[in-house]
Scaffold this motif. Structure first.
Motif, PDB file in Angstrom:
ATOM      1  N   ILE A  24      40.181  14.027  20.271  1.00 40.01           N
ATOM      2  CA  ILE A  24      41.253  15.157  19.743  1.00 40.01           C
ATOM      3  C   ILE A  24      41.592  16.361  19.222  1.00 40.01           C
ATOM      4  O   ILE A  24      40.810  16.500  17.822  1.00 40.01           O
ATOM      5  N   PRO A  25      41.201  17.130  19.947  1.00 33.95           N
ATOM      6  CA  PRO A  25      40.542  18.619  19.510  1.00 33.95           C
ATOM      7  C   PRO A  25      41.185  19.457  18.669  1.00 33.95           C
ATOM      8  O   PRO A  25      42.529  19.015  18.546  1.00 33.95           O
ATOM      9  N   GLY A  26      40.946  19.773  17.072  1.00 33.04           N
ATOM     10  CA  GLY A  26      41.297  19.946  16.125  1.00 33.04           C
ATOM     11  C   GLY A  26      41.730  18.826  15.139  1.00 33.04           C
ATOM     12  O   GLY A  26      41.752  19.029  14.311  1.00 33.04           O
ATOM     13  N   LYS A  27      41.495  17.456  15.554  1.00 32.75           N
ATOM     14  CA  LYS A  27      42.200  16.807  14.956  1.00 32.75           C
ATOM     15  C   LYS A  27      40.829  15.584  14.376  1.00 32.75           C
ATOM     16  O   LYS A  27      40.455  15.772  13.253  1.00 32.75           O
ATOM     17  N   LYS A  28      40.117  15.429  15.283  1.00 35.08           N
ATOM     18  CA  LYS A  28      39.228  14.541  14.809  1.00 35.08           C
ATOM     19  C   LYS A  28      38.379  13.708  16.217  1.00 35.08           C
ATOM     20  O   LYS A  28      38.775  13.763  17.381  1.00 35.08           O
ATOM     21  N   ILE A  29      37.266  13.128  16.238  1.00 31.76           N
ATOM     22  CA  ILE A  29      36.119  12.627  16.411  1.00 31.76           C
ATOM     23  C   ILE A  29      36.120  10.845  16.047  1.00 31.76           C
ATOM     24  O   ILE A  29      36.032  10.605  14.812  1.00 31.76           O
ATOM     25  N   GLY A  30      36.186  10.024  16.718  1.00 30.18           N
ATOM     26  CA  GLY A  30      36.365   8.333  16.656  1.00 30.18           C
ATOM     27  C   GLY A  30      36.206   7.559  17.955  1.00 30.18           C
ATOM     28  O   GLY A  30      35.989   8.212  19.221  1.00 30.18           O
ATOM     29  N   ILE A  31      36.237   6.266  17.470  1.00 28.99           N
ATOM     30  CA  ILE A  31      35.587   5.243  18.356  1.00 28.99           C
ATOM     31  C   ILE A  31      36.972   4.614  18.381  1.00 28.99           C
ATOM     32  O   ILE A  31      37.487   3.616  17.454  1.00 28.99           O
ATOM     33  N   THR A  32      36.819   3.825  19.700  1.00 30.33           N
ATOM     34  CA  THR A  32      37.517   2.449  19.992  1.00 30.33           C
ATOM     35  C   THR A  32      37.078   1.793  21.394  1.00 30.33           C
ATOM     36  O   THR A  32      36.328   2.094  21.946  1.00 30.33           O
ATOM     37  N   LYS A  33      37.825   0.831  21.122  1.00 29.36           N
ATOM     38  CA  LYS A  33      37.139  -0.303  22.601  1.00 29.36           C
ATOM     39  C   LYS A  33      38.974   0.095  23.472  1.00 29.36           C
ATOM     40  O   LYS A  33      38.638  -0.840  24.422  1.00 29.36           O
ATOM     41  N   ASP A  34      39.529   0.497  22.660  1.00 30.84           N
ATOM     42  CA  ASP A  34      41.291   0.095  23.434  1.00 30.84           C
ATOM     43  C   ASP A  34      41.707   1.401  23.427  1.00 30.84           C
ATOM     44  O   ASP A  34      42.296   1.772  21.990  1.00 30.84           O
ATOM     45  N   LEU A  35      41.507   2.270  24.120  1.00 32.08           N
ATOM     46  CA  LEU A  35      42.024   4.277  23.778  1.00 32.08           C
ATOM     47  C   LEU A  35      42.813   3.965  24.035  1.00 32.08           C
ATOM     48  O   LEU A  35      44.096   4.986  23.215  1.00 32.08           O
ATOM     49  N   LYS A  36      44.003   3.209  24.901  1.00 33.52           N
ATOM     50  CA  LYS A  36      45.479   3.366  24.763  1.00 33.52           C
ATOM     51  C   LYS A  36      46.114   2.803  23.859  1.00 33.52           C
ATOM     52  O   LYS A  36      47.288   3.305  22.856  1.00 33.52           O
ATOM     53  N   LYS A  37      45.571   1.497  22.811  1.00 37.73           N
ATOM     54  CA  LYS A  37      46.406   1.149  21.784  1.00 37.73           C
ATOM     55  C   LYS A  37      46.006   1.909  20.846  1.00 37.73           C
ATOM     56  O   LYS A  37      47.336   2.241  19.882  1.00 37.73           O
ATOM     57  N   ARG A  38      44.988   2.263  19.986  1.00 34.73           N
ATOM     58  CA  ARG A  38      44.528   2.458  19.168  1.00 34.73           C
ATOM     59  C   ARG A  38      45.155   4.918  19.473  1.00 34.73           C
ATOM     60  O   ARG A  38      45.435   5.082  17.702  1.00 34.73           O
ATOM     61  N   VAL A  39      44.591   5.652  20.344  1.00 32.31           N
ATOM     62  CA  VAL A  39      44.737   6.591  20.000  1.00 32.31           C
ATOM     63  C   VAL A  39      46.538   6.634  20.789  1.00 32.31           C
ATOM     64  O   VAL A  39      47.199   8.085  20.783  1.00 32.31           O
TER      65      VAL A  39
END
Length: 307
Positions: free
Chosen positions: A8-23
């Protein structure tokens, strides 16, 4: 299991198994407001890349690598109990959906096949789950019914129906095949070609044999499971009556998704019934259309009455 490293530009880098639910749902970002840096089935590798890129880009670095988080440890999967007849979940019905969502991708083996937690299978479980008669804090589903759900919906999934997981559609588009768990089919499966003798009746563009029809996909699925070798037309006919009944109930309940499933299931059964009677579904349709194409009549009480 596929893991996504997102930014997420300017915010964070992360990992998820479910982009829709998490992000999108949990963090409130829309498509286009984040990007996928990479995806991998190797949780250790993608966890290392997350930490490396967080440091490189100056974002907050996670204290605990993703693969070391408690919910990612294999021993923390739901402690389900599998018998020949049932799969029992260690939670009451009102908490089950959340538990299943937290264990997306979890697999287990039963007498009736291998199952996997996906968005689609969660929907089925929540419609068919029962409260344990011995402990109200536990719930269960019947394995045979669960297996039948997968078998009846494999063609729907292959064609990208509205209930199919995006992951399953991606697997099909990349690999051409889907199994019960939404992964690769057995290596023995192959694409049907119009040059094969059993498909000689089918009209096909010889320059593009990969344009396999939906009926061919159904026949391939049934053939791989021995339905034509060991199947019985009488059993399929009874199955058709059952599927029509389920479709009628869905119409009366105005359950649009179930109506789609019911109609699709009827088509699958009819396709297989035709093959067991040594005729193709295409020939049956052509014959029926030949009968009705020039028919005249009028609508009476919602039904077409021929002259």
């Amino acid at each position: 299991m596929t893991y996504y490293l997102y930014h997420i530009p300017g915010k964070k880098i992360g990992i998820t198994k479910d982009l829709k639910k998490r992000v999108e749902e949990q963090q409130g970002y829309n498509e286009g407001e984040y990007e996928i840096i990479m995806k991998s089935d190797n949780i250790e590798y993608i966890s290392e890349q997350e930490i490396y890129l967080q440091k490189l880009c100056g974002y907050r670095v996670d204290e605990t690598p993703y693969n070391k988080l408690k919910f990612n440890k294999e021993e923390n999967d739901m402690n389900i109990n599998v018998t020949e007849a049932t799969t029992t979940f260690p939670c009451p019905v009102n908490k089950l959906k959340g538990q299943l969502m937290d264990n997306m991708g979890m697999r287990w083996i039963t007498e009736h096949g291998e199952f996997m937690i996906t968005k689609q299978s969660i929907d089925w479980v929540m419609r068919n789950v029962q409260v344990s008669r011995y402990n109200s804090e536990r719930s269960y589903v019947y394995n045979k019914a669960f297996a039948r759900f997968y078998d009846n919906h494999v063609t729907h999934d292959l064609l990208g129906g509205n209930l199919a997981d995006a992951h399953m559609r991606d697997q099909y588009s990349l690999n051409g095949h889907v199994t019960r768990t939404g992964g690769l089919a057995p290596t023995g499966m192959k694409e049907r070609c119009c040059d094969e003798p059993e498909f000689a009746k089918r009209k096909c563009d010889k320059n593009d044999c990969k344009n396999t029809s939906q009926f061919d996909l159904i026949r391939q699925w049934a053939d791989e499971r021995g339905l034509y070798e060991k199947g019985d037309p009488k059993t399929q006919a009874l199955k058709l009556v059952e599927e029509v009944g389920e479709t009628c109930r869905a119409i009366l309940k105005e359950d649009y998704d179930e109506v789609i499933d019911g109609i699709g299931d009827c088509v699958v059964v009819l396709t297989n019934l035709a093959e067991l009677m040594d005729v193709s579904i295409e020939e049956c349709i052509a014959s029926a259309y030949g009968e009705i194409s020039s028919r005249t009549g009028k609508m009476v009480n919602g039904t077409f009455k021929k002259d």
